[in-house]
Design an enzyme around this catalytic site. Sequence first.
Site, PDB file in Angstrom:
ATOM      1  N   LYS A 104      -0.561   8.113  -4.617  1.00 12.57           N
ATOM      2  CA  LYS A 104      -1.442   7.398  -3.689  1.00 12.57           C
ATOM      3  C   LYS A 104      -1.278   7.797  -2.223  1.00 12.57           C
ATOM      4  O   LYS A 104      -2.191   7.635  -1.429  1.00 12.57           O
ATOM      5  CB  LYS A 104      -1.243   5.894  -3.844  1.00 12.57           C
ATOM      6  CG  LYS A 104      -1.791   5.371  -5.166  1.00 12.57           C
ATOM      7  CD  LYS A 104      -1.851   3.861  -5.150  1.00 12.57           C
ATOM      8  CE  LYS A 104      -2.532   3.332  -6.401  1.00 12.57           C
ATOM      9  NZ  LYS A 104      -1.625   3.397  -7.573  1.00 12.57           N
ATOM     10  N   GLU A 126      -6.284  -3.057   0.139  1.00 17.23           N
ATOM     11  CA  GLU A 126      -6.024  -3.946  -0.995  1.00 17.23           C
ATOM     12  C   GLU A 126      -5.010  -3.235  -1.878  1.00 17.23           C
ATOM     13  O   GLU A 126      -4.931  -2.017  -1.870  1.00 17.23           O
ATOM     14  CB  GLU A 126      -7.302  -4.223  -1.772  1.00 17.23           C
ATOM     15  CG  GLU A 126      -7.648  -3.194  -2.860  1.00 17.23           C
ATOM     16  CD  GLU A 126      -7.931  -1.792  -2.341  1.00 17.23           C
ATOM     17  OE1 GLU A 126      -8.385  -1.652  -1.195  1.00 17.23           O
ATOM     18  OE2 GLU A 126      -7.666  -0.825  -3.087  1.00 17.23           O
ATOM     19  N   SER A 393       1.784  10.498 -12.692  1.00 15.31           N
ATOM     20  CA  SER A 393       1.243   9.931 -11.455  1.00 15.31           C
ATOM     21  C   SER A 393       2.258   9.167 -10.620  1.00 15.31           C
ATOM     22  O   SER A 393       2.102   9.056  -9.410  1.00 15.31           O
ATOM     23  CB  SER A 393       0.048   9.027 -11.774  1.00 15.31           C
ATOM     24  OG  SER A 393       0.422   8.009 -12.680  1.00 15.31           O
TER      25      SER A 393
END
Length: 426
Positions: A104, A126, A393
């Site tokens: 991310k 968020e 990930s």
Amino acid sequence: MPTTTALPASPVSPPPSLPDARGRFGRFGGAFVPEILQPVLADVREAWEAAKADPEFQAEYRRLLRDYVGRPTPLTRCDRLTERLGGATIYAKREDLCHTGAHKINNAIGQVLLARRMGKERIIAETGAGQHGVATATACALFGIECVVYMGSEDIERQNLNVKRMRLLGAEVRPATSGSQTLKDATNEAFRDWVSNPTTTYYIIGSAIGPHPYPAMVRDLHRVIGEETRAQLKEQTGSETPDAVVACVGGGSNAIGIFAPYVGDADVRLVGVEASGEGLDGRHAATLSKGEPAVFHGTMTYLLQDADGQVEIAHSISAGLDYPGVGPEHAYLKDAGRVEYRTATDAEALDAVRLLSETEGIIPALETAHAIAVLESLAREIGAGGTLVFNCSGRGDKDMATISAHLFDDDSARLGASAAQPTEAG
Ligand SMILES: *Cc1c(COP(=O)(O)O)cnc(C)c1O
């Protein structure tokens, strides 16, 4: 192949053919937002187009990916996992080794750079698992920008370590107490904030979801994952293209990032894995398998709905997959038949955590474990001599309380409620 000193291959530049000018991926995508946000989104679109074309912006982004995030991340050949599963040779793209522990940060850094370029003084975001919140708080700390993160109260409970991380990084964490108190409610709160503060505030969306231009922008900021994979696979195997690429799908950002450079290679199978939670007949988060097209959070996409058309509460053992929508490009790729979407249950994900930990010494995030759960069947379908890449990930540290509560009953009893915060009994 990028070396430790080379900048990552130009990750944001290749102009994709989709979305079209209105942000549509076929019948999906678009920008369905209140009128007050239309000009704000138009600003983001314009600024992003200009930034993408600006060599200085790109150089700064690539410098930060290299010197701060730690890119390129390795592509690891998983010999013991391959041997255990008995089929294609398996490679892991190691996004778990990114700064903050997941993919991310690629997106958060890019969007904070964009917000600065736009002169915004306040960032909102968020978060579900807390990973996007941590990534955003990290990027804001790096640049000294005010940061407010909305998070569902249930997620605050089960991802408490990430909440503490965000606070330590100087961000304010605001609980979303409505609805299911998870990611979709945090997203609603963030949109509400943006409507109230449209000129000062930039909203960093954490996945390839939301209104145009976010799905395409987030894809382009994660495209570096697939670009690096191509170069590294070429160096290790002599070919840029594996037989298949596998990634878990929540909103779909890590998947679209590794898929994007392969979409044009018809001989590469692309496999996305959604969370089927307790099973497809029980509570789950398998949006593409079980959802219907609808407008949700500013975009037309597949959505889990009940018989009355109300948004259904998604369930997954992993907070990062616990979202009833999905990125519109995945909706398009599903209908186009280009990507196969499969599912893995909570129990299968837990088994997969153990499998990768024991065979490779890599403890994956629970989200990532869903992709690992389909490797056995896929590796056998492809067969020995083939190659299979999965996107690793994120790392599992943030999930250890949940993992240990399910895998080690004795330990969870001993750890007690203060340390272990399982989402479900068991
Ligand atoms: C957030 C998260 C995901 C799910 O988000 P996508 O946008 O679908 O990639 C997957 N893996 C990890 C480790 C995450 O933190």
